[in-house]
Scaffold this motif. Structure first.
Motif, PDB file in Angstrom:
ATOM      1  N   ALA A  57      39.413  36.526  19.894  1.00 46.11           N
ATOM      2  CA  ALA A  57      40.392  36.861  20.966  1.00 46.11           C
ATOM      3  C   ALA A  57      39.822  37.058  21.877  1.00 46.11           C
ATOM      4  O   ALA A  57      38.225  36.646  23.056  1.00 46.11           O
ATOM      5  N   ASN A 117      46.421  52.520  29.285  1.00 41.59           N
ATOM      6  CA  ASN A 117      46.147  52.925  27.698  1.00 41.59           C
ATOM      7  C   ASN A 117      47.373  53.734  27.941  1.00 41.59           C
ATOM      8  O   ASN A 117      48.113  53.727  26.795  1.00 41.59           O
ATOM      9  N   ARG A 168      45.627  43.066  21.114  1.00 38.72           N
ATOM     10  CA  ARG A 168      44.475  43.859  20.466  1.00 38.72           C
ATOM     11  C   ARG A 168      43.301  43.547  21.563  1.00 38.72           C
ATOM     12  O   ARG A 168      42.492  44.120  21.542  1.00 38.72           O
ATOM     13  N   ALA A 169      43.955  43.457  23.108  1.00 39.92           N
ATOM     14  CA  ALA A 169      42.726  43.510  23.903  1.00 39.92           C
ATOM     15  C   ALA A 169      43.064  44.695  24.856  1.00 39.92           C
ATOM     16  O   ALA A 169      43.823  45.924  24.729  1.00 39.92           O
ATOM     17  N   LYS A 223      39.506  39.853  25.450  1.00 35.67           N
ATOM     18  CA  LYS A 223      39.259  41.408  25.372  1.00 35.67           C
ATOM     19  C   LYS A 223      39.765  41.342  26.932  1.00 35.67           C
ATOM     20  O   LYS A 223      39.892  43.115  26.201  1.00 35.67           O
ATOM     21  N   GLN A 276      48.765  45.882  23.913  1.00 35.54           N
ATOM     22  CA  GLN A 276      48.125  46.571  22.918  1.00 35.54           C
ATOM     23  C   GLN A 276      48.584  45.721  21.198  1.00 35.54           C
ATOM     24  O   GLN A 276      47.284  45.851  20.158  1.00 35.54           O
ATOM     25  N   ASN A 277      49.728  44.402  21.841  1.00 34.97           N
ATOM     26  CA  ASN A 277      50.392  43.716  20.818  1.00 34.97           C
ATOM     27  C   ASN A 277      49.176  42.253  20.672  1.00 34.97           C
ATOM     28  O   ASN A 277      48.989  42.265  19.078  1.00 34.97           O
TER      29      ASN A 277
END
Length: 76
Positions: A22, A72, A52-53, A24, A49-50
């Protein structure tokens, strides 16, 4: 949606994009002289967010120094 709109991706140290599990961080860069719209920051945050980074906003000043901000949440 993919990674369209981000300036570059960062993987774990030593990982290669074709083998990395993935991303980072995804980094979005802009110059300090140009305004950044809140919609752009919100889009960057949602993309991160989609996948997961972590979304980073890199602001480059006139001396080519770079300041990184973690995105964030976007609240005006």
């Amino acid at each position: 949606m993919g990674f369209k709109g981000c300036d570059f991706r960062v993987y774990d140290r030593g990982a290669k994009p074709e083998n990395a599990p993935a991303v980072k961080w995804i980094v979005f860069a802009s110059a300090e002289d140009y305004p950044c719209e809140l919609a752009q920051l919100e889009k960057a945050m949602k993309l991160a967010q989609n996948i997961r980074a972590v979304a980073l906003w890199a602001v480059v000043d006139n001396d080519t120094d770079c300041t990184f901000y973690i995105i964030n949440e976007v609240k005006p």
